[in-house]
Scaffold this motif. Structure first.
Motif, short mmCIF file in Angstrom:
data_model
loop_
_atom_site.label_atom_id
_atom_site.label_comp_id
_atom_site.label_asym_id
_atom_site.label_seq_id
_atom_site.Cartn_x
_atom_site.Cartn_y
_atom_site.Cartn_z
N GLN A 1 1.16 2.11 -3.45
CA GLN A 1 0.07 2.28 -4.40
C GLN A 1 -0.11 3.58 -3.83
O GLN A 1 -0.39 4.60 -5.02
CB GLN A 1 -1.25 1.65 -4.08
CG GLN A 1 -1.04 0.33 -4.49
CD GLN A 1 -1.90 -0.68 -3.46
OE1 GLN A 1 -3.61 0.24 -3.51
NE2 GLN A 1 -2.61 -2.16 -3.89
N TYR B 1 0.60 -1.18 -0.40
CA TYR B 1 -0.01 -0.23 0.28
C TYR B 1 0.94 1.06 -0.17
O TYR B 1 0.65 1.87 -0.24
CB TYR B 1 -1.04 -0.11 0.90
CG TYR B 1 -1.92 -1.56 0.78
CD1 TYR B 1 -2.92 -1.20 0.49
CD2 TYR B 1 -1.41 -2.14 1.41
CE1 TYR B 1 -3.72 -2.15 -0.11
CE2 TYR B 1 -2.43 -3.60 1.56
CZ TYR B 1 -3.20 -3.22 0.56
OH TYR B 1 -4.10 -4.64 0.26
N THR C 1 2.40 5.04 -6.70
CA THR C 1 2.33 5.06 -7.58
C THR C 1 0.81 6.27 -8.09
O THR C 1 0.93 7.27 -8.97
CB THR C 1 1.44 4.26 -8.36
OG1 THR C 1 2.84 2.69 -8.00
CG2 THR C 1 1.20 3.72 -9.24
N HIS C 2 0.48 6.76 -6.90
CA HIS C 2 -1.00 7.15 -7.33
C HIS C 2 -0.09 9.33 -7.43
O HIS C 2 -0.99 9.89 -8.10
CB HIS C 2 -1.83 7.18 -6.16
CG HIS C 2 -2.74 8.79 -5.91
ND1 HIS C 2 -3.33 8.29 -6.61
CD2 HIS C 2 -2.60 9.82 -5.34
CE1 HIS C 2 -4.64 9.57 -6.19
NE2 HIS C 2 -3.92 10.85 -5.51
#
Length: 550
Positions: free
Chosen positions: A354, A351, A357-358
């Motif tokens: 993620q 997470y 990446t966001h």
């Protein structure tokens, strides 16, 4: 009543009671054996004392007079009450005496006097109470150009309980945190980063104020020790500079760690609906991720943020008990607690990846954001007899991963010793916000990154103390060059390790004559840098001042 009963009531019982109170207060100093003896003493020995005194009365004519017995009993009672008062009112002086942590900062220590390390730290044995000084160099690198120093957004991710030696980019043989490792190749990565405590309740305030726990003042609130309200936090600094500030943390942390929330405009918990709480209580990282994405989307709905934001995100999942998540490939991890722990790291890292990446999917936001990842402390697996954390300053409890990605700064892996209190001055330097307004003991991480001054001689401190109720333990350490000195302030026990030859801290050199000078020098540093009231938290008063300390 008979002589036996009188002396049992007025002589034996008060004495035994005083012994019990004294041993209970100082069981960490006296040891568990003495404490157990003091509990058994009233039950087993008091009747014998009463009987012996009663028998003596029959053989000593002077004691036949009732007035003599009353005087003796009264004197004993007064002496016991006075001793009890003295023990309570002079508690810390007694602790310091028993600790036998010898002070004395002298010129023989070989410390250069160019900068005051701790303005309040003094040599307790010197008549002039001279401040302890040591050559450390500047707190900021001052190497950034005007274009490089601006009001960046800041995302500071703190993951609970990660040992540096369980991260592949720092030497582990298993890929527990591939997303961290990938970002490390784009960032400043520090291989020798040390936490200032193995307890979250001390580590967070230390990071957020840029100060060592033993130099801060504390008070008791919500059943936990907290930094006093006058402590200036990172969020207060950034808020004053015009930032919007947000903190994402667990419900437990929000409830009990109120001091770290100073300065945050929004404090967002990982709370979900009651009927889903049981399902998600061991899977909080995805909730932290979603809350962080929501916050960033709100503050930067377009290509860039409306105004700079400062966001701190806490990922609590690696904290014990460890769960072997079924949706994590743990086939290469060991069985048992260590393998389960590695699985928790991989779960949190998913997470973290993620979130990265966001931000990267929004390049204008990413290119205008400083991204920090750090653990608040390490974790024990029996290396020195303990498990989990919050009781030791050994290497497995304080050596943690730390990276900082700064737009425009070339990635580099650095081996200079650094501390988690260095994150705050780094952010201050990069964003150009005011440098004054609060005590700082940390040094900008840009110093080893951009200059030739690696500060290899810099001492780095750790403190850990019992968090509730009575003072049961207070332990500290200092690491300088390749030596580490650990001290149990209560018992006075010291352990000295050569980290270059003994990285796992197995061989105690404290009794070695060859290392006597190192022991003396490090001991003096520990002694002189206890300038706060951390070890007085049983008797905290308003404003964090100990009722028993000056």
């Amino acid at each position: 009543p008979s002589p036996f009963v009188r002396y049992l009531l007025f002589v034996a019982t008060p004495i035994c009671g005083l012994l019990w109170v004294f041993a209970r207060e100082y069981r960490e100093i006296l040891g568990p054996g003495v404490h157990l003896f003091s509990l058994l003493f009233p039950a087993l020995v008091a009747p014998l004392i009463g009987y012996a005194v009663g028998a003596a009365k029959e053989n000593i004519p002077l004691l036949h007079k009732p007035v003599i017995g009353r005087v003796i009993g009264g004197l004993v009672m007064v002496a016991c009450l006075a001793s009890s008062w003295a023990v309570g009112s002079r508690r810390q002086q007694l602790v310091d005496t028993f600790a036998a942590v010898e002070g004395g900062i002298t010129t023989s220590l070989g410390l250069a006097t160019t900068e005051t390390l701790f303005p309040d730290a003094v040599d307790p044995s010197a008549p002039e109470r001279k401040a302890l000084t040591i050559k450390l160099g500047p707190r900021f690198s001052d190497r950034l150009s005007g274009e490089q120093q601006r009001h960046y957004n800041v995302v500071w991710v703190i993951i609970d309980a990660i040992r540096a030696d369980h991260v592949q980019s720092l030497g582990y043989d298993k890929a527990t945190m591939p997303n961290f490792d990938k970002l490390a190749s784009e960032s400043l990565l520090f291989s020798r980063a040390y936490s200032q405590s193995s307890a979250t309740v001390l580590s967070f305030p230390s990071m957020f104020t840029g100060s060592y726990p033993a130099t801060l003042h504390w008070e008791m609130s919500n059943k936990r020790i907290q930094p006093v309200a006058s402590s200036v936090t990172v969020a207060e600094r950034f808020k004053k500079a015009g930032y919007t500030t947000g903190l994402i943390l667990s419900e437990h942390t929000k409830k009990y760690f109120v001091g770290i929330q100073q300065g945050y405009d929004e404090v967002i918990t990982l709370k979900l609906a009651k009927n889903t709480k049981q399902l998600w209580k061991e899977r909080r990282s995805p909730i932290a991720l979603s809350k962080a994405i929501e916050y960033i989307a709100e503050k930067a709905p377009g290509a860039k943020a409306r105004s700079p934001f400062f966001l701190t995100v806490y990922f609590p999942d690696p904290h014990s008990p460890y769960k072997r998540h079924a949706d994590v490939d743990s086939s290469n991890f060991a069985t048992g607690p260590i393998g389960n722990y590695d699985t928790e790291l991989a779960f949190s890292d998913r997470y973290l990846g993620q979130l990265i990446t966001h931000l990267k999917d929004r390049p204008k936001v990413w290119d205008d954001t400083i991204f920090v990842v750090v653990a608040d402390h390490g974790e024990e697996f029996g290396e020195h007899g303990g498990t989990r954390h919050a009781r030791s300053c050994h290497i497995e409890s304080v050596h943690v991963p730390l990276l900082i990605r700064i737009p425009g700064i070339a990635p580099k892996k650095l081996d200079a010793p650094v501390a988690l209190i260095d994150v705050l001055p780094t952010l201050i330097e990069c964003t150009g916000i005011a440098r004054d307004g609060g005590m700082l003991h940390g040094h900008s991480l840009l110093i080893p990154a951009l200059t030739d001054h690696a500060e290899l001689d810099r001492p780095i401190f750790c403190s850990v103390v019992s968090q509730k109720g009575r003072i049961k333990f207070f332990r500290r350490s200092v690491r300088q060059k390749h030596f580490a000195l650990l001290n149990n302030v209560g018992t006075g026990r010291e352990t000295l390790f050569d980290m270059a030859q003994d990285p796992e801290e197995k061989t105690n050199l404290a009794a070695s004559r060859q290392h006597a000078d190192e022991l003396k020098r490090l001991r003096a540093l520990l002694r002189a840098t206890r300038t706060g009231n951390l070890n007085h938290h049983k008797s905290y008063g308003k404003g964090g001042q100990s009722k028993t300390s000056p």
